[in-house]
Write a protein that holds these residues in place. Sequence first.
Motif, PDB file in Angstrom:
ATOM      1  N   PRO A   1      47.395   8.264  22.987  1.00 20.98           N
ATOM      2  CA  PRO A   1      46.325   7.986  21.761  1.00 20.98           C
ATOM      3  C   PRO A   1      46.357   7.134  20.712  1.00 20.98           C
ATOM      4  O   PRO A   1      45.629   6.287  20.131  1.00 20.98           O
ATOM      5  CB  PRO A   1      46.314   9.525  21.356  1.00 20.98           C
ATOM      6  CG  PRO A   1      47.029  10.404  21.980  1.00 20.98           C
ATOM      7  CD  PRO A   1      47.866   9.442  22.993  1.00 20.98           C
ATOM      8  N   VAL A   2      47.922   6.967  20.298  1.00 21.50           N
ATOM      9  CA  VAL A   2      48.040   6.139  19.290  1.00 21.50           C
ATOM     10  C   VAL A   2      47.861   4.733  19.805  1.00 21.50           C
ATOM     11  O   VAL A   2      47.269   3.743  19.114  1.00 21.50           O
ATOM     12  CB  VAL A   2      49.480   6.028  19.032  1.00 21.50           C
ATOM     13  CG1 VAL A   2      50.083   5.164  17.863  1.00 21.50           C
ATOM     14  CG2 VAL A   2      49.790   7.596  18.320  1.00 21.50           C
ATOM     15  N   ALA A   3      48.279   3.975  21.136  1.00 22.72           N
ATOM     16  CA  ALA A   3      47.980   2.885  21.458  1.00 22.72           C
ATOM     17  C   ALA A   3      46.448   2.691  21.765  1.00 22.72           C
ATOM     18  O   ALA A   3      45.963   1.504  21.594  1.00 22.72           O
ATOM     19  CB  ALA A   3      48.810   2.692  22.758  1.00 22.72           C
ATOM     20  N   ALA A   4      45.601   3.546  21.981  1.00 23.05           N
ATOM     21  CA  ALA A   4      44.426   3.604  22.144  1.00 23.05           C
ATOM     22  C   ALA A   4      43.410   3.514  21.013  1.00 23.05           C
ATOM     23  O   ALA A   4      42.553   3.025  20.835  1.00 23.05           O
ATOM     24  CB  ALA A   4      43.741   4.718  22.934  1.00 23.05           C
ATOM     25  N   SER A   5      44.044   3.707  19.814  1.00 19.00           N
ATOM     26  CA  SER A   5      43.411   3.905  18.517  1.00 19.00           C
ATOM     27  C   SER A   5      43.245   2.544  18.111  1.00 19.00           C
ATOM     28  O   SER A   5      44.013   1.545  18.161  1.00 19.00           O
ATOM     29  CB  SER A   5      44.008   4.797  17.445  1.00 19.00           C
ATOM     30  OG  SER A   5      45.268   4.165  17.205  1.00 19.00           O
ATOM     31  N   PRO A   6      42.309   2.145  17.063  1.00 14.35           N
ATOM     32  CA  PRO A   6      41.162   3.419  16.683  1.00 14.35           C
ATOM     33  C   PRO A   6      40.270   3.403  17.581  1.00 14.35           C
ATOM     34  O   PRO A   6      39.718   2.332  18.245  1.00 14.35           O
ATOM     35  CB  PRO A   6      40.769   2.821  15.351  1.00 14.35           C
ATOM     36  CG  PRO A   6      40.965   1.347  15.268  1.00 14.35           C
ATOM     37  CD  PRO A   6      42.111   0.905  16.245  1.00 14.35           C
ATOM     38  N   LEU A   7      39.434   4.519  17.668  1.00 13.06           N
ATOM     39  CA  LEU A   7      38.161   4.446  18.468  1.00 13.06           C
ATOM     40  C   LEU A   7      36.951   4.492  17.454  1.00 13.06           C
ATOM     41  O   LEU A   7      37.249   5.399  16.457  1.00 13.06           O
ATOM     42  CB  LEU A   7      38.315   5.880  19.188  1.00 13.06           C
ATOM     43  CG  LEU A   7      39.552   6.183  20.079  1.00 13.06           C
ATOM     44  CD1 LEU A   7      39.343   7.525  20.895  1.00 13.06           C
ATOM     45  CD2 LEU A   7      39.603   5.175  21.106  1.00 13.06           C
ATOM     46  N   THR A   8      36.058   3.825  17.583  1.00 17.61           N
ATOM     47  CA  THR A   8      34.856   3.619  16.835  1.00 17.61           C
ATOM     48  C   THR A   8      33.740   3.914  17.502  1.00 17.61           C
ATOM     49  O   THR A   8      33.501   3.490  18.649  1.00 17.61           O
ATOM     50  CB  THR A   8      35.064   2.441  16.073  1.00 17.61           C
ATOM     51  OG1 THR A   8      34.938   1.427  17.176  1.00 17.61           O
ATOM     52  CG2 THR A   8      36.402   2.061  15.332  1.00 17.61           C
ATOM     53  N   PHE A   9      32.682   4.244  16.668  1.00 23.34           N
ATOM     54  CA  PHE A   9      31.315   4.471  17.274  1.00 23.34           C
ATOM     55  C   PHE A   9      30.354   4.055  16.359  1.00 23.34           C
ATOM     56  O   PHE A   9      30.421   3.950  15.167  1.00 23.34           O
ATOM     57  CB  PHE A   9      31.063   6.117  17.427  1.00 23.34           C
ATOM     58  CG  PHE A   9      32.102   6.623  18.287  1.00 23.34           C
ATOM     59  CD1 PHE A   9      32.040   6.745  19.609  1.00 23.34           C
ATOM     60  CD2 PHE A   9      33.401   7.156  17.717  1.00 23.34           C
ATOM     61  CE1 PHE A   9      32.891   7.255  20.485  1.00 23.34           C
ATOM     62  CE2 PHE A   9      34.253   7.709  18.719  1.00 23.34           C
ATOM     63  CZ  PHE A   9      34.108   7.699  20.005  1.00 23.34           C
TER      64      PHE A   9
END
Length: 377
Positions: A281-289
Motif C-alpha cells: 500500500p505504501v508503494a501504491a500510494s497516494p490513491l486519488t479520486f
Amino acid sequence: MKGVAILGSTGSIGTTALRVLARHADRFRVVALTAHGNADLLAVQEAATQAPFIGLVANGSAHSVPERWRRGSECLTEAATLADADIILNAVVGAAGLDPTLAALNAGKRVALANKETLVVAGELVRQAAVSGGGEIVPVDSEHSAILQCIGSRSGAGVRRLVLTASGGPFRDWSRERIEQATRDDALRHPTWSMGRKITVDSATLVNKALEVIEAPHLFGVPYDQIDIVVHPQSIVHSFVEFVDGSVLAQVGLPSMELPVLYALAHPERINESSAAPFDPVAASPLTFESVRLDDFPALRLGLAAARHGEAAPAVFNAANEAAVALFLDARIRFVEIAAAIESALDVLGDLPGTEKNALLVADRAARQLVNERFGC
Ligand code: NAD
Ligand code: MG
C-alpha cells in the motif's frame, strides 16, 4: 481438470490468459484456440498448448494453414460448444463475440466474459440464454470482477450503489481545446493499462466506461440510477460496492488482467498464485479520486443516455463506436469525430426497437453503415 476454450487467443486478453493457464496446467487444459487473422501466432500457441481445436476466422489465402484447422466465423460457435470445453473465455473484440457467447450459454457452459460488446449489444438476450441453457457468465473486466469479488454470491441484494472506477485515460487532465487536437498516437498511449488498440481508444474517449456501465445491470441486477463512475488515475482500486447499511467494499490490486482472468476461471474458489507480486500500500500510494468530466468526454454522456434509453440504443451506440474507432485507427477521422459519429447514429437510429436478436442486428448494421457513409469518405 477443466477444459478451457479461448476465443481471441492472439489478443491482449488471450495471451494474458495463456500465461495464466500455463501456470495452472494442473487444473486447466486448453481445448480450443481461435483468432481472427494472426495465423503465425496461432500456430505457436497450438504448439505450446497442444489444443486439439484451432480456428482461424479470416478466410483469406494469405497463409497456408494446416488442414486440421477450422476456418471462417463458424469456428467461434464450434469452439464455444465443444463437449470437452467447460469454460469459454471470450476475448474477441467487438460485436463478433455475441454469437459464441449465446451458443456457449445455451450449451450450459461457463463464459468467462472479456468481450464487453456482448452484453452491450444484447444484454437481455444473453441473460435469457444463461437461464434457458443453464450456463453462467463470469466477468473478466477488472471493474466487474472487482464488483463480483465484493458482492460474492449475494447478487444484487443489499447493494445500494456500484461505483465503477475509471483511469480517465490519456486525456484525463487535457483541456477541451487540447483534446480537439489529439492524435492517434496520443490516444493509443494509455497511462496504466496495456491492451488491444480498440479498447485503448475506448479508454481515451471514455466509451469504455459507458460500455461497462451498460453491462453492469445485466451482471448484477443493479439499475442504472444506482451506478456511478469515479476517476481514479492509479487504477489500483478496481471498483466499489456500497451496501444498504452504508458499508463500502472495494477490490484492490496492481493493474494487471492476470488476476481477473484467473478469478473468472476459478470463481467462486481462489487459486494459489505464487507469481502475484505482494501488494504494497505504501508503494501504491497516494490513491486519488476525481469527478468524471462529462462535458469534455461527450461519448461517455451519449453512452449513459443510450443505457437509460434501452431497446436498440446501446447496440447502436456500440456499433457506431466500433465503426468510428476503425476509421480513427485508419487515420480517416479525428479523435473528436468519434463522439460526433456516435451522436449522429443515435440521433437517427436511437429509437429502433431491440427486443429481438434480428432487430438488434439490423440496428447494428444500420449504425455501421451510417457512420461509414457520413464519416468514412
Ligand atoms: P485485442 O485486439 O488485443 O484482441 C482481440 C482478439 O480477438 C484477437 O485474438 C483477434 O484475433 C480476435 N478477433 C478480432 N476480431 C475478431 C472477429 N471479428 N472475429 C473473431 N475474432 C476476432 O483485444 P483485447 O484488448 O484482448 O480485448 C478483447 C476484449 O476484451 C474486448 O472486448 C475488450 O473490450 C475486452 N477487455 C480487454 C481488456 C484488456 O486489458 N485488454 C480489459 C477488459 C476488457
Ligand atoms: Mg475495465
